[in-house]
Design an enzyme around this catalytic site. Structure first.
Site, PDB file in Angstrom:
ATOM      1  N   SER A  13      -6.008  21.763 -79.977  1.00  0.00           N
ATOM      2  CA  SER A  13      -5.536  20.833 -80.656  1.00  0.00           C
ATOM      3  C   SER A  13      -6.544  19.828 -81.401  1.00  0.00           C
ATOM      4  O   SER A  13      -6.248  18.761 -81.563  1.00  0.00           O
ATOM      5  CB  SER A  13      -4.377  20.102 -79.971  1.00  0.00           C
ATOM      6  N   GLY A  36      -7.534  26.177 -83.963  1.00  0.00           N
ATOM      7  CA  GLY A  36      -6.544  27.045 -84.412  1.00  0.00           C
ATOM      8  C   GLY A  36      -5.519  26.408 -85.616  1.00  0.00           C
ATOM      9  O   GLY A  36      -6.095  26.502 -86.970  1.00  0.00           O
ATOM     10  N   GLY A  37      -4.542  25.877 -85.249  1.00  0.00           N
ATOM     11  CA  GLY A  37      -3.427  25.202 -86.219  1.00  0.00           C
ATOM     12  C   GLY A  37      -4.091  24.667 -87.423  1.00  0.00           C
ATOM     13  O   GLY A  37      -3.844  24.761 -88.501  1.00  0.00           O
ATOM     14  N   HIS A  89     -10.459  35.055 -75.660  1.00  0.00           N
ATOM     15  CA  HIS A  89      -9.623  34.045 -76.022  1.00  0.00           C
ATOM     16  C   HIS A  89      -8.565  33.881 -75.058  1.00  0.00           C
ATOM     17  O   HIS A  89      -7.864  34.946 -74.501  1.00  0.00           O
ATOM     18  CB  HIS A  89      -9.151  34.041 -77.424  1.00  0.00           C
ATOM     19  N   GLY A 104      -2.366  24.530 -79.033  1.00  0.00           N
ATOM     20  CA  GLY A 104      -1.064  24.593 -79.806  1.00  0.00           C
ATOM     21  C   GLY A 104      -0.013  23.622 -79.458  1.00  0.00           C
ATOM     22  O   GLY A 104       1.150  23.580 -79.764  1.00  0.00           O
ATOM     23  N   GLU A 114     -11.727  25.924 -73.751  1.00  0.00           N
ATOM     24  CA  GLU A 114     -10.459  25.872 -74.410  1.00  0.00           C
ATOM     25  C   GLU A 114      -9.469  25.686 -73.343  1.00  0.00           C
ATOM     26  O   GLU A 114      -8.884  26.718 -72.665  1.00  0.00           O
ATOM     27  CB  GLU A 114      -9.879  26.856 -75.386  1.00  0.00           C
ATOM     28  N   GLU A 170      -5.190  33.573 -75.172  1.00  0.00           N
ATOM     29  CA  GLU A 170      -4.101  34.414 -75.524  1.00  0.00           C
ATOM     30  C   GLU A 170      -4.352  36.101 -75.585  1.00  0.00           C
ATOM     31  O   GLU A 170      -3.452  36.517 -75.131  1.00  0.00           O
ATOM     32  CB  GLU A 170      -3.934  34.435 -77.118  1.00  0.00           C
ATOM     33  N   ASN A 219      -9.981  29.667 -85.985  1.00  0.00           N
ATOM     34  CA  ASN A 219      -9.524  31.005 -85.343  1.00  0.00           C
ATOM     35  C   ASN A 219      -8.065  31.072 -85.895  1.00  0.00           C
ATOM     36  O   ASN A 219      -7.304  30.346 -85.630  1.00  0.00           O
ATOM     37  CB  ASN A 219      -9.287  30.805 -84.004  1.00  0.00           C
ATOM     38  N   TRP A 220      -7.915  31.829 -87.015  1.00  0.00           N
ATOM     39  CA  TRP A 220      -6.701  32.087 -87.741  1.00  0.00           C
ATOM     40  C   TRP A 220      -5.670  32.718 -87.174  1.00  0.00           C
ATOM     41  O   TRP A 220      -4.382  33.021 -87.526  1.00  0.00           O
ATOM     42  CB  TRP A 220      -6.940  32.620 -89.181  1.00  0.00           C
ATOM     43  N   LYS A 221      -5.974  33.489 -85.687  1.00  0.00           N
ATOM     44  CA  LYS A 221      -4.989  33.938 -85.197  1.00  0.00           C
ATOM     45  C   LYS A 221      -4.212  35.027 -85.948  1.00  0.00           C
ATOM     46  O   LYS A 221      -4.711  35.686 -86.917  1.00  0.00           O
ATOM     47  CB  LYS A 221      -4.144  33.090 -84.089  1.00  0.00           C
TER      48      LYS A 221
END
Ligand code: 13P
Length: 254
Positions: free
Chosen positions: A215, A236-237, A97, A175, A169, A99, A11-13
């Site tokens: 994470s 993600g990151g 998600h 993050g 999640e 976010e 997930n590159w957001k």
């Protein structure tokens, strides 16, 4: 070993321009060439979908959207439909998600509406659920996961539900560098799977893939992904760098 094929999604957001997305695929595809153990999905921003779809041609990589609207089409400025995602070459879509729930008014009800539309358009929905830190500390994790799962799956039949993927999640792990322990994740996955069984029957529940996200990094991927209850990861990151994401995809199976 479960029969469920693990799914590992990036997930590159809101990261990467179209050119950066193409460059990622060019660097990443050779690192996972011939990898068939896991289904690998890249979820770029809408603006980079076309580039990523073009770049993954002839590889083992799939492309997904990060969101969509439930309506078929219409005057909904700034929104993207399931039909558009499908036509652009997406096979998957992330829904609900945290976010989007936190910053853009996504609710359990809109997640359910989106899920119905995604399935109708033959997209594999990756439905996100997970508790806030205050909810975990207040002993409400189970209640939150049950509510989110029940409402996401409302009014679906077992027949149409087989494609659904759920991602657990925990919001406090996204993050933050704090990961749920493999045991905590496995416990949450069991809660979710038991609710899927009550909503859609045991057969669908046993076949449904439940991913962990929050994470996930190259150094913890193996311990998480070797849990029998964990059927993959939403990253993600650590998915932004080709080497790092390749290390996660190539985790050691024990
Ligand atoms: P991080 O891997 O950066 O914690 O993000 C997880 C996530 O939100 C994936 O959807």
């Amino acid at each position: 070993m479960s029969q469920r094929k693990p799914l590992i999604a990036a997930n590159w957001k809101m990261y990467k321009t179209p050119a950066e997305a193409t460059a990622f695929v060019q660097a990443f595809a050779p690192l996972v060439k011939g990898h068939t153990r896991d289904e690998i999905v890249l979820c770029p921003s809408f603006l980079s979908v076309a580039n990523v779809v073009a770049a993954v041609q002839g590889t083992n990589l799939h492309v997904g959207g990060q969101n969509m609207l439930w309506q078929e089409e219409g005057a909904f400025t700034g929104e993207t439909s399931a039909a558009m995602l499908h036509a652009a070459g997406c096979t998957h879509v992330i829904l609900g998600h945290s976010e989007r729930r936190q910053f853009f008014g996504e609710t359990d009800e809109t997640v359910n509406q989106k899920l119905h539309t995604a399935l109708k358009h033959k997209l594999v929905p990756i439905v996100c659920v997970g508790e806030l830190l205050a909810e975990r500390e207040g002993g409400k994790t189970e209640e939150v996961l049950l509510r989110q799962t029940v409402k996401a799956l409302a009014n679906l039949t077992p027949e149409v539900s087989r494609a659904i993927v759920i991602a657990y999640e925990p919001v406090w792990a996204i993050g933050t560098g704090k990961t749920a322990t493999a045991e905590m994740a496995a416990e949450a996955h069991l809660i979710i799977r038991s609710q899927v069984a009550r909503s859609l029957g045991h057969e669908v529940a046993n076949a449904m893939r439940i991913l962990y996200g929050g994470s996930v990094k190259p150094d913890n991927a193996s311990s998480l992904l070797n849990q029998p209850e964990i059927d993959g990861a939403l990253v993600g990151g650590a998915s932004l760098d080709p080497q790092s994401f390749a290390k996660i995809v190539n985790y050691t199976q024990s």
